[in-house]
Design a protein around this motif. Structure first.
Motif, PDB file in Angstrom:
ATOM      1  N   GLY A 172       0.828  -0.962   0.230  1.00 55.98           N
ATOM      2  CA  GLY A 172      -0.083  -0.099   0.103  1.00 55.98           C
ATOM      3  C   GLY A 172       1.249   1.005  -0.433  1.00 55.98           C
ATOM      4  N   PHE A 173       0.737   2.206   0.360  1.00 57.81           N
ATOM      5  CA  PHE A 173       1.099   3.663   0.596  1.00 57.81           C
ATOM      6  C   PHE A 173       0.773   4.639   1.349  1.00 57.81           C
ATOM      7  N   PHE A 174       1.122   5.469   1.787  1.00 56.84           N
ATOM      8  CA  PHE A 174       0.604   6.811   2.296  1.00 56.84           C
ATOM      9  C   PHE A 174       0.005   7.743   1.064  1.00 56.84           C
ATOM     10  N   LEU A 175      -1.157   7.824   1.950  1.00 55.56           N
ATOM     11  CA  LEU A 175      -2.243   8.742   1.150  1.00 55.56           C
ATOM     12  C   LEU A 175      -1.671  10.323   1.152  1.00 55.56           C
ATOM     13  N   ASP A 176      -0.788  10.757   2.512  1.00 56.77           N
ATOM     14  CA  ASP A 176      -0.997  12.378   2.386  1.00 56.77           C
ATOM     15  C   ASP A 176      -1.453  12.592   3.680  1.00 56.77           C
ATOM     16  N   ALA A 177      -2.622  12.029   4.096  1.00 58.38           N
ATOM     17  CA  ALA A 177      -3.548  12.907   4.949  1.00 58.38           C
ATOM     18  C   ALA A 177      -3.252  11.654   6.703  1.00 58.38           C
ATOM     19  N   TYR A 178      -3.963  12.748   7.794  1.00 54.36           N
ATOM     20  CA  TYR A 178      -4.404  11.968   8.774  1.00 54.36           C
ATOM     21  C   TYR A 178      -6.034  12.079   8.935  1.00 54.36           C
ATOM     22  N   ALA A 179      -5.981  11.364  10.088  1.00 54.47           N
ATOM     23  CA  ALA A 179      -7.956  11.261  10.881  1.00 54.47           C
ATOM     24  C   ALA A 179      -7.484  10.774  12.262  1.00 54.47           C
ATOM     25  N   ILE A 180      -8.450  11.710  12.695  1.00 57.20           N
ATOM     26  CA  ILE A 180      -7.886  12.244  14.064  1.00 57.20           C
ATOM     27  C   ILE A 180      -8.695  11.175  15.264  1.00 57.20           C
ATOM     28  N   ASN A 181      -7.578  10.468  15.726  1.00 57.96           N
ATOM     29  CA  ASN A 181      -8.626   9.809  16.458  1.00 57.96           C
ATOM     30  C   ASN A 181      -9.128  10.117  17.510  1.00 57.96           C
ATOM     31  N   PRO A 182     -10.635  10.067  17.952  1.00 60.79           N
ATOM     32  CA  PRO A 182     -11.064  10.675  18.685  1.00 60.79           C
ATOM     33  C   PRO A 182     -11.126  10.582  19.991  1.00 60.79           C
ATOM     34  N   VAL A 183     -10.441   9.732  20.620  1.00 54.49           N
ATOM     35  CA  VAL A 183     -10.349   9.489  22.326  1.00 54.49           C
ATOM     36  C   VAL A 183      -9.642  10.189  22.098  1.00 54.49           C
ATOM     37  N   ASN A 184      -8.363  10.573  21.934  1.00 51.36           N
ATOM     38  CA  ASN A 184      -7.464  11.224  22.233  1.00 51.36           C
ATOM     39  C   ASN A 184      -6.548  11.922  21.132  1.00 51.36           C
ATOM     40  N   GLN A 185      -7.380  12.317  20.334  1.00 48.58           N
ATOM     41  CA  GLN A 185      -7.357  13.522  19.515  1.00 48.58           C
ATOM     42  C   GLN A 185      -5.436  13.145  18.069  1.00 48.58           C
ATOM     43  N   LYS A 186      -5.203  12.268  18.816  1.00 49.41           N
ATOM     44  CA  LYS A 186      -3.914  12.020  18.498  1.00 49.41           C
ATOM     45  C   LYS A 186      -4.143  12.183  16.688  1.00 49.41           C
ATOM     46  N   PRO A 187      -3.912  12.723  15.689  1.00 49.07           N
ATOM     47  CA  PRO A 187      -3.191  12.625  13.945  1.00 49.07           C
ATOM     48  C   PRO A 187      -2.833  10.887  13.686  1.00 49.07           C
ATOM     49  N   ALA A 188      -3.608  10.366  12.770  1.00 52.47           N
ATOM     50  CA  ALA A 188      -3.028   8.863  12.495  1.00 52.47           C
ATOM     51  C   ALA A 188      -2.770   8.943  11.244  1.00 52.47           C
ATOM     52  N   PRO A 189      -1.771   8.701  10.368  1.00 47.47           N
ATOM     53  CA  PRO A 189      -1.992   8.728   8.744  1.00 47.47           C
ATOM     54  C   PRO A 189      -2.525   7.537   8.482  1.00 47.47           C
ATOM     55  N   ILE A 190      -3.450   8.116   7.258  1.00 50.33           N
ATOM     56  CA  ILE A 190      -4.348   7.265   6.211  1.00 50.33           C
ATOM     57  C   ILE A 190      -3.299   6.612   5.209  1.00 50.33           C
ATOM     58  N   TRP A 191      -3.481   5.052   5.392  1.00 50.95           N
ATOM     59  CA  TRP A 191      -3.160   4.685   4.130  1.00 50.95           C
ATOM     60  C   TRP A 191      -3.457   3.724   3.193  1.00 50.95           C
ATOM     61  N   VAL A 192      -3.425   3.124   2.454  1.00 47.60           N
ATOM     62  CA  VAL A 192      -4.407   2.290   1.216  1.00 47.60           C
ATOM     63  C   VAL A 192      -3.771   0.930   1.195  1.00 47.60           C
ATOM     64  N   SER A 193      -4.378  -0.408   1.461  1.00 46.50           N
ATOM     65  CA  SER A 193      -3.704  -0.800   0.944  1.00 46.50           C
ATOM     66  C   SER A 193      -5.053  -1.845   0.216  1.00 46.50           C
TER      67      SER A 193
END
Length: 843
Positions: free
Chosen positions: A307-328
């Motif tokens: 897969g590869f990284f989509l250069d975007a981040y999603a915010i984890n609702p429990v701790n507000q941490k950004p998680a990188p969005i990949w496609v696979s």
RNA sequence: GGCCCCGUGGUGGAAUUGGUAGACGCGCGGGACUCAAAAUCCCGUGUCCGCAAGGGCAUGUCGGUUCGAGUCCGACCGGGGCCACCA
């Protein structure tokens, strides 16, 4: 010359004619006061000739049908033809004929073969699913389903041959992914297709297993549960940084939410498409789609993930941490939401992906620490108290890094306010928390997919829909049903569906506005035909509805259904769905179509399934020609239990023939012998006991479980006793022989009806009243008590039945052999099982 | 990888659900009938030791529970099936 064998050809011909003449197997109207019994075998596809698998299936079904008829019940035992389908169309292309012609010829041949086997069908109810009188009701149901939102249209991938310009069925695509006709590489093409919303019934289909447990094989229920694939979990909403979309994922492990270090999307996911606008990303995305396609075609499971990284981040609702969005390619669009939160520490797939691409791994579940007393010596405590077994700790490699994901339950760590909770509790708590914050909710998903019923084929039921230039998608009017299959078509195997080339079929008036409309050219999957045929048999001539509920309902559900295990998921799930849908339309009142299911085993020769390509086929006609149908039936029923594989054996067939001839000779002896009186009382008693024991045994073996092999063995024992009987022809022997004839009537019906007549009985054995075992003869006047010492057999003593424990113990201890064996030992406990055994425990 | 079945004589398979392992059939051996063969009828047939009486060993392997295990529990070995990157 003394005749010592019978002539099966003459006997079978005679009685088959007699059954037709007397309408022996016609079901009475359900208003008849007798109890009803509906016995059904999965109807055959008219492929050409019966094979041994058919013979086994229909012979097995004939046992309960004939047995219940003899028990005085009103039995419905119908037959028909699953007549639409691809082979007819292929034969038409090959032979330049019409599929219907080929199909009708096969029906004629196979119908004769079934009659030659003497299966007790009510032939007046016969129909074929290609009869317009039948398939018009497929169309009627389709419209009802459409109106209820149970039938809908959407795009789906089909196999497409670019050279033949035609859609291919899966079985027309080779394992290498090429067309069966021209060897071109088959492509996936998106087409508008019709679906039935079987997923609306997923939960009910699973829940109602409770109604079937014990009456259906566990194996089949397990396969269906697996197929439905229910998982409990939660939906979690992730905001996408700097974009308007919200990313929804499904997880069965909300307790691991704090360990989500990246997101993974299926290549077909809309967000993946939206984030892949550069030419480079578009290309990589297309590669992932191809990878998935190839894996699916080759039926490969887990493997190398990419897969590869989509250069975007999603915010984890429990701790507000950004998680990188990949496609696979390891994320599937068709399950869940097509997107996952990846927790590499606790999911092996996520772990492998994270390792490959250097994504952080955060542990959030700690294995429970095994207590030192566990895992040694007696295993016991933990499992008995309902605690989970001690989990293995996560495998740690060099520098404390994990070498594999820890997927079991444990204690939550690094999880904010949830730290310290057991994971099972954490699952619930986090689900509730998500809901309270509008960031998700507990939810359930299923693997079951909606039923794609469109087929781009000719030989099937036309889908009764039209596209009007002004009104759009419109169902055909009920009064216009059936939408008939046109006959002005050619079968070339190339180009578009034959229906789209028939102008007379294609162009029609809109049922709503009368304007120009074009008919749907797809036909229905043949599993539609087999989804409700069992209900049509109950009222096969009805012309105003699929069936009249008042006439059909009393017969439903089918009491006993018999067929191959290969239908465990497809046919048997589709018809369960259809039955529930019919119930919700108010047509039937039962929740399930088939009360009891018998999944028969395969017929094999030299260790493998009979098949033309292997060249190990035994032709049923040849066996009937040589030995007769009764012998063929007898062998098939005796050689193996119904659910197990049946290994064909020529010696075994000969053995069946010998046994039937032996019964025939028995009747010769009994009717021709001139007895000088009666046998001694002891011999008579012995015979009576065997006779009633056999009645009892056969009756128990025919119902509820069908165990014909042991039933036949019991009759053989009775026959063996009769052969040794000292006064053949006396009243007791005649009576016992009549019992043999009756007990074997379901198995070898032609010969038994003939012997019944030979013995001067009224009517037919097939119509006689099933014998009842007299309890008086089911108990012996002497029972053998086994005497064991420390569980080892040491002596047998004869006692009157019903002796008390005390008496048995005393008699056992008094036996000389026991005395000898006990010499010098001290007797401890003595276990006494009345009428059975005494076990003496010594030291 | 997950789930589910199944391992019993030379052979197909029985075993009342924890109580005599091998019913019944096939095959094989013996006998009767026959000029002979086939067919038929009768007897025998798990294995080892023993002339016998009798005894030992036996339900894939190893343990466990029990007075008693083919049957229940655990681990393993072998065969088969279904699903399969199902989050």
């Amino acid at each position: 010359m003394v005749k010592d064998v019978y002539d099966p050809k003459a006997v079978e011909k005679k009685w088959q004619a007699e059954w037709v003449k007397r309408k022996t197997f016609a079901a009475a109207d359900p208003s008849d006061p007798r109890p009803r019994y509906y016995c059904l075998e999965m109807f055959p596809y008219p492929s050409g000739n019966l094979h041994m698998g058919h013979v086994r299936n229909y012979t097995l079904g004939d046992i309960p049908a004939r047995y219940h008829r003899m028990k005085g019940e009103n039995v419905l035992h119908p037959i028909g033809w699953d007549a639409f389908g691809l082979p007819a169309e292929n034969a038409a292309i090959k032979n330049k004929t019409h599929p219907e012609k080929w199909t009708r010829q096969n029906i004629a041949v196979m119908g004769q073969q079934l009659k030659a086997l003497g299966i007790s069908y009510d032939w007046d109810r016969e129909f074929a699913t290609c009869d317009p009188d039948y398939y018009r009701w497929n169309q009627w149901f389709f419209i009802k389903f459409f109106e209820k939102g149970l039938a809908y249209k959407k795009k789906a991938a089909v196999n497409w041959c670019p050279s033949c310009k035609t859609v291919l069925a899966n079985e027309q695509v080779s394992a290498e992914g090429t067309c069966w006709r021209c060897d071109s590489v088959v492509e996936q093409k998106e087409l508008e297709q019709w679906f039935f919303k079987i997923t609306a019934y997923a939960e009910q289909l699973l829940e109602d297993h409770d109604l079937l447990r014990g009456a259906w094989p566990d194996e089949v229920l397990a396969m269906q549960a697996n197929w439905i694939g229910k998982s409990d979990g939660a939906e979690v909403l992730f905001k996408v940084q700097g974009r308007p979309e919200t990313l929804t994922v499904f997880t069965t492990r909300p307790d691991t939410l704090f360990g989500a270090t990246f997101m993974a999307l299926a290549p077909q996911h809309p967000l993946a498409q939206a984030l892949s606008q550069t030419p480079d990303k578009k290309k990589k995305l297309a590669e992932l789609v191809d990878l998935q396609g190839a894996r699916k075609r080759n039926r490969q499971g887990a493997g190398e993930k990419s897969g590869f990284f989509l250069d975007a981040y999603a915010i984890n609702p429990v701790n507000q941490k950004p998680a990188p969005i990949w496609v696979s390619d390891y994320v599937l669009m068709e399950y869940g939401t097509g997107a996952i939160m990846a927790v590499p520490a606790h999911d092996q797939r996520d772990f492998e992906f994270a390792r490959k691409y250097g994504i952080p791994i955060i542990e959030v579940i700690q294995p429970l620490i095994p207590s030192p007393s566990m895992g040694e010596g007696k295993d016991g405590g933990a499992t008995q108290q309902g605690l989970p077994p001690p989990p293995s700790s996560p495998t740690k490699g060099e520098e404390g890094s994990l070498t594999a994901a820890y997927e079991a339950e444990g204690k939550m760590i690094n999880s904010g306010e949830f730290t310290g909770l057991p994971s099972a509790e954490g699952k619930k708590k986090i689900g509730q928390w998500l809901k309270s914050k509008d960031a998700g909710q507990p939810t359930v998903t299923y693997k079951l997919r909606d039923w794609l019923l469109s087929r781009q084929r000719y030989w099937g039921t036309p889908i009764p829909m039209l596209t009007c230039e002004t009104c759009g998608l419109v169902p055909a009017a009920e009064k216009d049903l059936p939408v008939l299959l046109p006959t002005d078509v050619e079968f070339t195997g190339t180009g578009e569906s034959p229906l789209s080339k028939s102008a007379s079929f294609l162009n029609a008036k809109c049922p709503k506005c009368g304007g120009k409309a074009r008919r749907e050219t797809d036909t229905m999957d043949t599993f539609v035909d087999s989804s409700w045929y069992y209900a049509r048999y109950a009222d096969p001539k009805e012309s105003k509805a699929p069936f009249d509920s008042a006439r059909a309902n009393p017969w439903l559900p089918v009491n006993q259904y018999i067929g191959g295990i290969e239908h465990a998921t497809m046919h048997l799930i589709y018809s369960r769905f259809w039955h529930k849908a019919m119930r919700d339309l108010g047509l039937v009142s039962s929740p399930e179509p088939f009360q009891r299911l018998l999944a028969q085993g395969m017929v094999t020769l030299d260790g493998s399934a009979m098949s033309k390509s292997r060249g190990n086929v035994v032709d049923p006609d040849a066996i009937i020609e040589k030995y007769g149908a009764d012998t063929a039936r007898m062998f098939i029923l005796f050689a193996a239990p119904p659910t197990q594989q049946l290994a064909w054996s020529d010696e075994g067939v000969n053995g069946a023939w010998r046994f039937l001839s032996r019964v025939w000779r028995l009747v010769e002896h009994v009717t021709k012998a001139l007895p000088k009186g009666e046998a001694p009382l002891e011999a008579q008693k012995k015979l009576l006991r065997k006779q009633h024991w056999a009645i009892d045994k056969v009756t128990r073996d025919f119902e509820p479980e069908i165990q014909i092999n042991t039933a036949i063995a019991a009759v053989m024992e009775l026959v063996n006793v009769l052969y040794l009987y000292p006064m053949m022809g006396d009243p007791a022997s005649k009576q016992a022989v009549l019992t043999v004839v009756q007990l074997l009537s379901p198995v070898a019906p032609h010969l038994m009806d003939d012997l019944w007549e030979t013995m001067g009985q009224e009517g037919m054995a097939s119509e006689s009243k099933w014998p009842a075992a007299d309890p008086q003869w089911l108990t012996a006047d002497q029972v053998e008590i086994v005497v064991q010492i420390n569980g080892k057999l040491r002596a047998r003593i004869q006692m009157a039945p019903g002796a008390s424990k005390d008496v048995l113990e005393k008699e056992a201890l008094a036996d000389p052999k026991v005395q000898a064996a006990l010499a010098g030992k001290s007797v401890g406990k003595v276990i006494v099982v009345p009428d059975k055994l005494v076990n003496i425990v010594v030291k």
